[in-house]
Design a protein around this motif. Structure first.
Motif, mmCIF file in Angstrom:
data_model
loop_
_atom_site.group_PDB
_atom_site.id
_atom_site.type_symbol
_atom_site.label_atom_id
_atom_site.label_comp_id
_atom_site.label_asym_id
_atom_site.label_seq_id
_atom_site.Cartn_x
_atom_site.Cartn_y
_atom_site.Cartn_z
ATOM 1 N N ARG A 1 12.969 13.910 -59.301
ATOM 2 C CA ARG A 1 13.879 12.765 -59.372
ATOM 3 C C ARG A 1 15.247 13.154 -59.923
ATOM 4 O O ARG A 1 16.197 12.347 -59.841
ATOM 5 N N ASN B 1 17.136 19.985 -50.566
ATOM 6 C CA ASN B 1 16.996 20.694 -51.841
ATOM 7 C C ASN B 1 16.842 22.190 -51.588
ATOM 8 O O ASN B 1 16.884 22.648 -50.438
ATOM 9 N N GLN C 1 18.639 15.719 -60.191
ATOM 10 C CA GLN C 1 19.441 16.478 -59.236
ATOM 11 C C GLN C 1 19.362 17.984 -59.452
ATOM 12 O O GLN C 1 19.550 18.754 -58.521
ATOM 13 N N TYR D 1 14.454 18.581 -55.740
ATOM 14 C CA TYR D 1 15.160 17.294 -55.769
ATOM 15 C C TYR D 1 14.904 16.525 -54.476
ATOM 16 O O TYR D 1 15.188 17.011 -53.379
ATOM 17 N N ASN D 2 14.349 15.334 -54.639
ATOM 18 C CA ASN D 2 13.868 14.561 -53.491
ATOM 19 C C ASN D 2 14.746 13.334 -53.280
ATOM 20 O O ASN D 2 14.544 12.276 -53.879
ATOM 21 N N ARG D 3 15.738 13.522 -52.412
ATOM 22 C CA ARG D 3 16.632 12.414 -52.089
ATOM 23 C C ARG D 3 16.861 12.412 -50.586
ATOM 24 O O ARG D 3 17.260 13.435 -50.012
ATOM 25 N N GLN E 1 19.411 14.635 -48.167
ATOM 26 C CA GLN E 1 19.966 15.774 -48.911
ATOM 27 C C GLN E 1 18.933 16.888 -49.007
ATOM 28 O O GLN E 1 17.800 16.650 -49.416
#
Length: 542
Positions: free
Chosen positions: A310, A324, A312, A317-319, A322
């Motif tokens: 969660r 990672n 950055q 990083y799981n968004r 985007q």
């Protein structure tokens, strides 16, 4: 489980072998001389120098001639900028900052080749203006022959006051300009004038660039602990003259200074070559053309040391939208590998994560289907990874051994009928390994199997532990047992990032480094099991 890979047969680009020696280095040690090592850096497309490799280090000398060569692709249309740095090794640390800097040279590969394949220049960045570096480069002959040789000495000169001599041999290959570069050094035999050195096997392209008419120079030395080894004598030989001759063959060991001073000088002893075997090796492409199936498996690190997905700064990083660090590495490396795969179906596993049922697993399938763990294309692996990232808690510890043993089981089944299949495990990890002892044991146990392991390091961690597993410089061991061959290749992904992304140019270099050792590892397995390539099927003409 693994998928079959149909490897293409594109011939790789030209390669050059680079040998380094130095003269008049600075003495950084108080009670002895420096212990120098050469490090090669290559400039990437972001104008940053990244480490390419290191030579061995040589104890107590200011005039080292390094045996280990750097082999790299030669790309005519590129300006390949090189930096050589020399260090005095002070500890076992892999960090260069822990060692004394002895000077550097910046040049291009084209510059070396255009000056007859050899340059000698003053080392920069130091006050010692007498320190020089000699860099020799030569195109590598693609011949795969292996040469096994053995030597012994007879009645060598006594060099030690309180003992006999401690002899060893250094073998040099002649360059096109008539100069010589060291290519092999034997072990030291203590306190004897009649040494028997162990047989050794060396690639023909290293020993003589596969030119059997090329002169070899062999120097015999008496080892001294302070590095000032005493020359016993020298002789020359041409392999072609002895390939069909019965062994042993005897050479007079001549000391030039003694020969010049003494009219009745005969020799300083004799060296006998007791074995010379030239073993013509098929290439790995011969095995591929003969139907060898390569099997590819992906393993991804799901441990908490990667950081909270969660946040950055997490490598996971799981968004949405985007990429990672793991996604970038998986796409860059995976797309290289999937080009070798006919159906592009890959089994993919995770390790070190806590599953929704609360169980911590080190070999769970990313798509959640043990009965059918295959993912379609690398994009399918990526989708399964993202799905697992939403369902699996990053946990730990970081245990490599279970997933290595998992793939080794399938390799062991294939080993019962060697030559039909070969397995490749690609592991993506942040490098914080927890079960080093068990991992070493797993690798040593698997080293006789048709298996190669590629470890890609993600992030900016200290990957010293990964370098230990990659047995390029020292054969991996566990509980007193040594790996029968090197099966691990470690690649730090950060070397190929330019402003955080992989460019077209760096992706080419990445592809080469990721797969660099696979052909030779396949060949070594086949040779160990005396497997010859199958005859390729006839081409069908409708």
């Amino acid at each position: 489980m693994a998928s079959s890979i149909a490897v293409n047969t594109v011939v790789p680009s030209s390669e050059v072998s680079i040998n380094v020696s130095c003269r008049n280095l600075s003495d950084k040690d108080v009670f002895s001389k420096s212990d120098p090592m050469a490090v090669l850096f290559v400039q990437n497309s972001n104008q940053q120098y990244v480490e390419y490799g290191r030579t061995e280090y040589i104890k107590d000398t200011l005039n080292p001639t390094f045996v280990k060569a750097f082999v790299m692709p030669y790309i005519f249309e590129e300006c390949q900028r090189l930096r050589f740095e020399i260090y005095d090794v002070d500890s076992t640390s892999a960090k260069l900052s822990k060692h004394d800097f002895l000077g550097r040279l910046d040049c291009t590969l084209g510059e070396i080749l255009s000056q007859g394949g050899k340059i000698e220049k003053q080392l920069q960045g130091i006050s010692n203006k007498k320190s020089t570096i000699i860099v020799a480069a030569e195109e590598v002959n693609p011949c795969n022959d292996l040469i096994t040789m053995a030597f012994c000495g007879k009645h060598l000169d006594k060099k030690d006051f309180f003992g006999k001599s401690d002899p060893f041999l250094v073998i040099y290959r002649q360059n096109n300009d008539g100069s010589y570069v060291a290519v092999h050094k034997t072990e030291i035999i203590k306190n004897t004038l009649n040494p028997i050195w162990k047989p050794f096997t060396i690639k023909a392209k290293i020993l003589c660039n596969a030119d059997y008419t090329r002169s070899l120079k062999i120097e015999c030395y008496d080892w001294d602990s302070d590095g000032s080894h005493d020359l016993i004598g020298i002789f020359h030989m041409v392999l072609q003259e002895y390939r069909q001759q019965s062994m042993p063959v005897t050479f007079d060991c001549i000391n030039p200074k003694k020969k010049e001073k003494k009219k009745k000088y005969k020799n300083s002893g004799q060296i006998q070559m007791t074995k010379l075997i030239v073993d013509e090796q098929p290439s790995y492409l011969d095995y591929i053309r003969g139907g060898l199936q390569l099997n590819f498996t992906v393993g991804i690190d799901f441990t908490a040391s990667n950081g909270d997905p969660r946040k950055q700064n997490s490598l996971h990083y799981n968004r949405p939208g985007q990429e990672n660090a793991y996604m970038r590495a998986l796409l860059a490396v995976g797309e290289v590998c999937q080009e070798y795969d006919s159906d592009k179906m890959f089994p993919a596993l995770g390790f070190g994560g806590r599953l929704p049922n609360g169980v911590v697993s080190h070999e769970f399938y990313l798509n959640g289907s043990p009965d059918n763990p295959y993912c379609s294309t690398i994009q399918g692996v990526l989708n399964a990874y993202l799905s697992s990232l939403n369902a699996v808690q990053l946990y730990g510890p970081t245990n490599f051994a279970p997933i290595i043993n998992h793939v080794a089981k399938f390799a062991a089944d294939s080993h019962r009928n060697p030559g039909q299949s070969y397995f490749i495990l690609l592991m993506l990890t942040d490098g914080a390994i927890s079960d080093m002892a068990l991992t070493k044991e797993a690798i040593v146990n698997a080293s006789h199997l048709p298996l190669s392991i590629i470890i890609v390091g993600i992030g900016n961690a200290d990957f010293e532990a990964m370098d230990i597993l990659d047995g390029d410089d020292e054969r991996l061991s566990s509980k007193g047992r040594y790996a029968v061959r090197d099966i691990v290749q470690f690649v730090p992904f950060r070397k190929f990032l330019v402003n955080g992304v992989v460019t077209n140019t760096t992706s080419i270099h990445l592809a080469k480094e990721v797969l660099a050792e696979i052909p030779e590892q396949i060949q070594s397995y086949m040779k160990m099991n005396k497997v010859k390539p199958n005859v390729p099927p006839p081409v069908y003409h409708p």
